[in-house]
Design an enzyme around this catalytic site. Structure first.
Site, PDB file in Angstrom:
ATOM      1  N   GLY A 109      29.475 140.520 -11.760  1.00 13.04           N
ATOM      2  CA  GLY A 109      30.106 139.321 -12.326  1.00 13.04           C
ATOM      3  C   GLY A 109      30.716 138.468 -11.229  1.00 13.04           C
ATOM      4  N   GLY A 133      20.174 143.150 -11.736  1.00 14.96           N
ATOM      5  CA  GLY A 133      19.132 143.408 -10.738  1.00 14.96           C
ATOM      6  C   GLY A 133      19.386 144.609  -9.858  1.00 14.96           C
ATOM      7  N   ARG A 167      17.788 150.848 -10.078  1.00 17.59           N
ATOM      8  CA  ARG A 167      17.421 151.037 -11.495  1.00 17.59           C
ATOM      9  C   ARG A 167      16.913 149.702 -11.999  1.00 17.59           C
ATOM     10  NH1 ARG A 167      22.538 153.634 -14.321  1.00 17.59           N
ATOM     11  NH2 ARG A 167      21.163 153.375 -16.092  1.00 17.59           N
ATOM     12  N   ASP A 217      32.253 147.846  -8.116  1.00 15.82           N
ATOM     13  CA  ASP A 217      31.813 149.234  -7.923  1.00 15.82           C
ATOM     14  C   ASP A 217      30.294 149.372  -7.967  1.00 15.82           C
ATOM     15  OD1 ASP A 217      31.809 148.625 -10.602  1.00 15.82           O
ATOM     16  OD2 ASP A 217      32.348 150.641 -11.256  1.00 15.82           O
ATOM     17  N   THR A 257      36.379 141.758  -7.528  1.00 14.51           N
ATOM     18  CA  THR A 257      36.354 141.817  -8.986  1.00 14.51           C
ATOM     19  C   THR A 257      37.670 141.298  -9.533  1.00 14.51           C
ATOM     20  OG1 THR A 257      36.413 143.207 -10.964  1.00 14.51           O
ATOM     21  CG2 THR A 257      36.930 144.326  -8.932  1.00 14.51           C
ATOM     22  N   ILE A 258      37.573 140.532 -10.601  1.00 13.09           N
ATOM     23  CA  ILE A 258      38.819 140.080 -11.241  1.00 13.09           C
ATOM     24  C   ILE A 258      39.558 141.274 -11.832  1.00 13.09           C
ATOM     25  CG2 ILE A 258      37.911 137.778 -11.770  1.00 13.09           C
ATOM     26  CD1 ILE A 258      37.825 138.782 -14.783  1.00 13.09           C
ATOM     27  N   ASP A 259      38.840 142.395 -12.081  1.00 16.05           N
ATOM     28  CA  ASP A 259      39.442 143.545 -12.772  1.00 16.05           C
ATOM     29  C   ASP A 259      40.417 144.330 -11.890  1.00 16.05           C
ATOM     30  OD1 ASP A 259      37.642 142.825 -14.741  1.00 16.05           O
ATOM     31  OD2 ASP A 259      36.161 144.327 -14.154  1.00 16.05           O
ATOM     32  N   ASP A 312      39.852 146.922 -10.230  1.00 17.70           N
ATOM     33  CA  ASP A 312      39.716 148.357 -10.500  1.00 17.70           C
ATOM     34  C   ASP A 312      39.015 149.123  -9.370  1.00 17.70           C
ATOM     35  OD1 ASP A 312      37.207 147.300 -10.864  1.00 17.70           O
ATOM     36  OD2 ASP A 312      36.845 148.205 -12.823  1.00 17.70           O
ATOM     37  N   MET A 359      40.031 140.264 -20.082  1.00 14.90           N
ATOM     38  CA  MET A 359      39.036 141.170 -19.489  1.00 14.90           C
ATOM     39  C   MET A 359      39.721 142.244 -18.641  1.00 14.90           C
ATOM     40  SD  MET A 359      35.841 138.857 -18.298  1.00 14.90           S
ATOM     41  CE  MET A 359      34.550 138.413 -19.455  1.00 14.90           C
ATOM     42  N   ARG A 414      37.689 145.470 -18.083  1.00 11.38           N
ATOM     43  CA  ARG A 414      36.918 146.699 -18.314  1.00 11.38           C
ATOM     44  C   ARG A 414      37.833 147.860 -18.683  1.00 11.38           C
ATOM     45  NH1 ARG A 414      32.239 148.120 -14.335  1.00 11.38           N
ATOM     46  NH2 ARG A 414      33.949 148.224 -12.875  1.00 11.38           N
ATOM     47  N   LEU A 465      36.627 132.712 -19.100  1.00 11.10           N
ATOM     48  CA  LEU A 465      37.500 131.686 -18.486  1.00 11.10           C
ATOM     49  C   LEU A 465      38.254 132.290 -17.306  1.00 11.10           C
ATOM     50  CD1 LEU A 465      38.992 130.062 -21.706  1.00 11.10           C
ATOM     51  CD2 LEU A 465      37.523 128.948 -20.013  1.00 11.10           C
TER      52      LEU A 465
END
Ligand code: F6P
Length: 367
Positions: free
Chosen positions: A14, A83, A87, A124, A146-148, A150, A190, A192, A292
């Site tokens: 993302g 992508g 996998r 990750d 990442t905005i998360d 984590d 958000m 996760r 957003l």
């Protein structure tokens, strides 16, 4: 170690505010060393499916390509969370999707393009791919995005501060409408499986209830705290809920899962609003901040971290390092083995001073 002349940069997963700032620093720091820096489009798709890009799946980035992009959201390279070369989803004649490992082919294509090293900017997923590509022989440095927030082994990822700042501004705006209507406003953010965005914006934005995955909630406890506020004459309540929050003994709220992609979380805010209406007799409304949080211009904090990360990634390659991730360790940046960075998710520690502070200023976690 052979001398570096051409490096490539890829942005995966993302998007997050600050990606363009990383790209700019990587390009300028490379040019300063006399290296060429190439951009790979949309993760690794520019190398794996070049036919999709008539203007070139891999392209040279010069000063002009990165001029004036530090403050822009998104990524000039494009990105994808579909992508994964290890996998890679391939559609079969019957319409079904089968995942194949194109990792070795990617390494070959990378070398055939004359590229000596890779800077991968991602969360990750992208860093795990980077780790595997390093294991298969590429020189790789990762940059944590990442905005998360984590990702382990870094004090913070870039993108997080911008997401929290925007969510906080939204909470400020929702306060006035919640007060005017004496309503419950449930704001889903958000993050996760981690509650960083909810916790930080909830505290900064004066939320009354914050629900995070690390502290499973009891909806009755949440309703009780809202009733308590009403008795005290407040009349309105702001509830911030992380998309990954779970009721005690219950499941995370999943919207769906496609082959080769992560679970799509969401919907918990609406469920909570309905339950709270029922339990308190008050009107509740839900606002889902969703994507957003990933848009807009990075904060100055994120711009600076992103520029430092980009320059540090080039420095790492110049020093001969590989299979490392640039990490923020205030007041400096340092390097962590990619293997350690991807080992586990960084969750909110429930006895951290931030959580204790939240409790001490009266925020309810529903526990
Ligand atoms: O990891 C960043 C993130 O924005 C998460 O907070 C969210 O769960 C997910 O990506 C959404 O991904 P997508 O862009 O595929 O909807």
């Amino acid at each position: 170690m052979p001398k570096i002349r051409r490096i490539a940069i890829s942005t995966g997963g993302g998007d997050a505010p600050g990606l363009n700032a990383v790209i700019r620093a990587v390009v300028l720091a490379s040019i300063q060393r006399g290296w060429e820096c190439y951009g790979i489009r949309e993760g690794y798709n520019g190398l794996l499916t070049p036919d999709l890009y008539p203007e070139g799946g891999v392209f040279l980035l010069n000063r002009a390509s990165v001029a004036g992009i530090t403050h822009l959201g998104g990524t000039i390279l494009g990105t994808t969370n579909r992508g994964n070369p290890l996998r890679f989803p391939v559609e079969q004649p019957d319409g079904s999707i089968v995942e194949i490992d194109r990792g070795d082919e990617l390494v070959e294509r990378f070398r055939a393009a004359g590229l000596d090293a890779l800077i991968t900017v991602g969360g990750d997923g992208s860093l795990s791919i980077g780790y595997e590509l390093a294991r298969r022989g590429l020189r790789v440095v990762g940059v944590p995005k990442t905005i998360d927030n984590d990702l382990d082994r870094t004090f913070m990822t870039f993108g997080f501060d911008t997401a929290v700042s925007f969510a906080t501004e939204c909470l400020d705006r929702l306060h006035t409408t919640a007060t005017s209507h004496r309503r419950i406003m449930v704001v889903e953010v958000m993050g996760r499986y981690a509650g960083w965005i909810a916790l930080h914006s909830g505290i900064a934005g004066n939320a009354d209830v914050v629900l995070i995955p690390e502290i499973p909630y009891d909806i009755e406890k949440v309703a009780e705290s809202i009733r308590g506020r009403d008795k005290g004459g407040r009349g309105y309540s702001i509830v911030v809920v992380a998309e990954g929050a779970t009721p005690r003994g219950g499941e995370v709220s999943v919207l769906g899962k496609a082959v080769g992609q992560a679970e799509k979380l969401g919907g918990v805010g609406e469920k909570i609003a309905l339950q709270l209406e029922e339990k308190t007799g008050k009107e509740a409304r839900t606002v889902v901040l969703g994507h957003l949080l990933r848009g807009g211009s990075p904060t100055s904090f994120d711009r600076l971290v992103a520029l430092r990360f980009g320059a540090a990634a080039v420095r790492a390659l110049d020093e001969g390092q590989s299979s490392v991730m640039v990490s923020l360790a205030p007041p400096t940046v340092r390097y962590e083995p990619l293997a350690d960075a991807i080992r586990r998710m960084k969750l909110v520690s429930t006895d951290s001073d931030t959580v204790v502070t939240a409790r001490e200023i009266g925020i309810c976690f529903g526990d």
